[in-house]
Design a protein around this motif. Structure first.
Motif, PDB file in Angstrom:
ATOM      1  N   GLU A 137       0.868  -1.179   0.000  1.00 19.06           N
ATOM      2  CA  GLU A 137       0.000   0.000   0.000  1.00 19.06           C
ATOM      3  C   GLU A 137       0.907   1.233   0.000  1.00 19.06           C
ATOM      4  O   GLU A 137       1.368   1.683   1.050  1.00 19.06           O
ATOM      5  CB  GLU A 137      -0.919   0.010   1.229  1.00 19.06           C
ATOM      6  CG  GLU A 137      -1.905   1.153   1.207  1.00 19.06           C
ATOM      7  CD  GLU A 137      -2.772   1.230   2.451  1.00 19.06           C
ATOM      8  OE1 GLU A 137      -3.365   2.311   2.664  1.00 19.06           O
ATOM      9  OE2 GLU A 137      -2.856   0.253   3.203  1.00 19.06           O
ATOM     10  N   VAL A 138       1.197   1.741  -1.196  1.00 19.51           N
ATOM     11  CA  VAL A 138       2.141   2.849  -1.370  1.00 19.51           C
ATOM     12  C   VAL A 138       1.439   3.988  -2.090  1.00 19.51           C
ATOM     13  O   VAL A 138       0.885   3.800  -3.178  1.00 19.51           O
ATOM     14  CB  VAL A 138       3.389   2.409  -2.164  1.00 19.51           C
ATOM     15  CG1 VAL A 138       4.346   3.578  -2.343  1.00 19.51           C
ATOM     16  CG2 VAL A 138       4.092   1.238  -1.475  1.00 19.51           C
ATOM     17  N   GLU A 139       1.460   5.164  -1.478  1.00 14.65           N
ATOM     18  CA  GLU A 139       0.877   6.364  -2.071  1.00 14.65           C
ATOM     19  C   GLU A 139       1.989   7.368  -2.343  1.00 14.65           C
ATOM     20  O   GLU A 139       2.933   7.478  -1.564  1.00 14.65           O
ATOM     21  CB  GLU A 139      -0.154   6.976  -1.121  1.00 14.65           C
ATOM     22  CG  GLU A 139      -1.315   6.036  -0.814  1.00 14.65           C
ATOM     23  CD  GLU A 139      -2.102   6.484   0.405  1.00 14.65           C
ATOM     24  OE1 GLU A 139      -2.974   7.357   0.262  1.00 14.65           O
ATOM     25  OE2 GLU A 139      -1.830   5.955   1.502  1.00 14.65           O
ATOM     26  N   ILE A 140       1.849   8.101  -3.431  1.00 13.11           N
ATOM     27  CA  ILE A 140       2.832   9.113  -3.815  1.00 13.11           C
ATOM     28  C   ILE A 140       2.201  10.492  -3.699  1.00 13.11           C
ATOM     29  O   ILE A 140       1.108  10.729  -4.216  1.00 13.11           O
ATOM     30  CB  ILE A 140       3.318   8.905  -5.270  1.00 13.11           C
ATOM     31  CG1 ILE A 140       3.859   7.491  -5.495  1.00 13.11           C
ATOM     32  CG2 ILE A 140       4.341   9.976  -5.656  1.00 13.11           C
ATOM     33  CD1 ILE A 140       5.174   7.186  -4.843  1.00 13.11           C
ATOM     34  N   VAL A 141       2.883  11.383  -2.999  1.00 12.42           N
ATOM     35  CA  VAL A 141       2.542  12.803  -2.982  1.00 12.42           C
ATOM     36  C   VAL A 141       3.683  13.486  -3.716  1.00 12.42           C
ATOM     37  O   VAL A 141       4.834  13.401  -3.293  1.00 12.42           O
ATOM     38  CB  VAL A 141       2.417  13.344  -1.541  1.00 12.42           C
ATOM     39  CG1 VAL A 141       2.282  14.863  -1.549  1.00 12.42           C
ATOM     40  CG2 VAL A 141       1.238  12.693  -0.826  1.00 12.42           C
ATOM     41  N   ALA A 142       3.358  14.122  -4.847  1.00 13.73           N
ATOM     42  CA  ALA A 142       4.430  14.635  -5.704  1.00 13.73           C
ATOM     43  C   ALA A 142       4.383  16.148  -5.897  1.00 13.73           C
ATOM     44  O   ALA A 142       3.383  16.689  -6.358  1.00 13.73           O
ATOM     45  CB  ALA A 142       4.379  13.950  -7.061  1.00 13.73           C
ATOM     46  N   ALA A 143       5.481  16.779  -5.518  1.00 11.31           N
ATOM     47  CA  ALA A 143       5.738  18.171  -5.890  1.00 11.31           C
ATOM     48  C   ALA A 143       6.862  18.085  -6.914  1.00 11.31           C
ATOM     49  O   ALA A 143       8.025  18.326  -6.617  1.00 11.31           O
ATOM     50  CB  ALA A 143       6.147  19.006  -4.681  1.00 11.31           C
ATOM     51  N   ASP A 144       6.479  17.650  -8.120  1.00 14.73           N
ATOM     52  CA  ASP A 144       7.482  17.422  -9.158  1.00 14.73           C
ATOM     53  C   ASP A 144       7.510  18.591 -10.144  1.00 14.73           C
ATOM     54  O   ASP A 144       6.600  19.404 -10.165  1.00 14.73           O
ATOM     55  CB  ASP A 144       7.221  16.099  -9.872  1.00 14.73           C
ATOM     56  CG  ASP A 144       5.785  15.966 -10.376  1.00 14.73           C
ATOM     57  OD1 ASP A 144       4.961  16.866 -10.126  1.00 14.73           O
ATOM     58  OD2 ASP A 144       5.497  14.948 -11.018  1.00 14.73           O
ATOM     59  N   THR A 145       8.529  18.655 -10.907  1.00 13.36           N
ATOM     60  CA  THR A 145       8.784  19.726 -11.882  1.00 13.36           C
ATOM     61  C   THR A 145       8.688  21.117 -11.246  1.00 13.36           C
ATOM     62  O   THR A 145       8.139  22.040 -11.819  1.00 13.36           O
ATOM     63  CB  THR A 145       7.857  19.604 -13.116  1.00 13.36           C
ATOM     64  OG1 THR A 145       6.491  19.784 -12.725  1.00 13.36           O
ATOM     65  CG2 THR A 145       8.029  18.258 -13.817  1.00 13.36           C
TER      66      THR A 145
END
Length: 193
Positions: free
Chosen positions: A164-172
């Motif tokens: 159970e893996v969630e990604i929170v992304a502040a990418d680019t």
């Protein structure tokens, strides 16, 4: 409600780090009863031949020196086992994870402790845990063909039984910082406590 969070930061920057800000917001949102902190900006030892030999020596046959050599790894594994939820700050450095996070993974991915081998292949021993990965990057889009960080982390966590893996992304961030931060904030607001 989450009982115990293992809060891992891996940014080399102790101040001004977007991934550290994100993990702090996530941990606050979860409202855990206990938070175990692990800051990987303080370097962990890298695996070497002596460590590997100690690790592959049966526990009841290890010398005092071998037992001592594995003590930090054992402590990291215990932190991992104690947590219901992992919150991992993972800035993308050169398309992958920071060296400190790779060193942590090397020290906790241990046969017989976090995974085992079976006739059907490896099986993770840390089932029933949740992981939230806070990703920050300047120009690498999370989940893109050049993002070797999130896929690697999903694989290694799953290898140890954490699926159970969630990604929170502040990418680019280098392209549109405001939009990247707003997207990450919105993702944090949807996380279940």
């Amino acid at each position: 409600m989450t009982k115990t969070v293992l809060h891992i930061d891996s940014s080399a920057r102790r101040t001004g780090s977007v991934s550290r800000d994100l993990t702090a917001q996530i941990v606050e949102r979860l409202g855990a009863a206990e938070v175990i902190r692990r800051d990987l900006a303080t370097p962990l030892p890298l695996l070497d031949e002596t460590w590997i030999n100690a690790n592959f020596t049966p526990a009841d046959q290890r010398s005092d020196e071998q037992t001592q050599l594995l003590a930090q790894s054992d402590a990291l594994v215990e932190e991992l086992k104690a947590a219901d939820t992992l919150v991992i700050g993972a800035p993308i450095y050169n398309f992958s994870v920071p060296a400190g996070l790779k060193a942590w993974i090397d020290l906790v991915a241990r046969v017989g402790l976090t995974f085992t081998y079976t006739d059907q292949g490896p099986v993770g021993l840390l089932e029933g845990k949740r992981a939230i990965i806070a990703v920050a990057s300047g120009g690498t889009e999370a989940g893109s063909a050049i993002d070797f960080a999130t896929g690697y982390l999903r694989h290694m966590l799953g290898f140890m039984g954490i699926t159970e893996v969630e990604i929170v992304a502040a990418d680019t961030l280098a392209i549109d910082e405001g939009a990247a931060l707003a997207k990450a904030k919105a993702q944090i607001e949807t996380l279940a406590a």
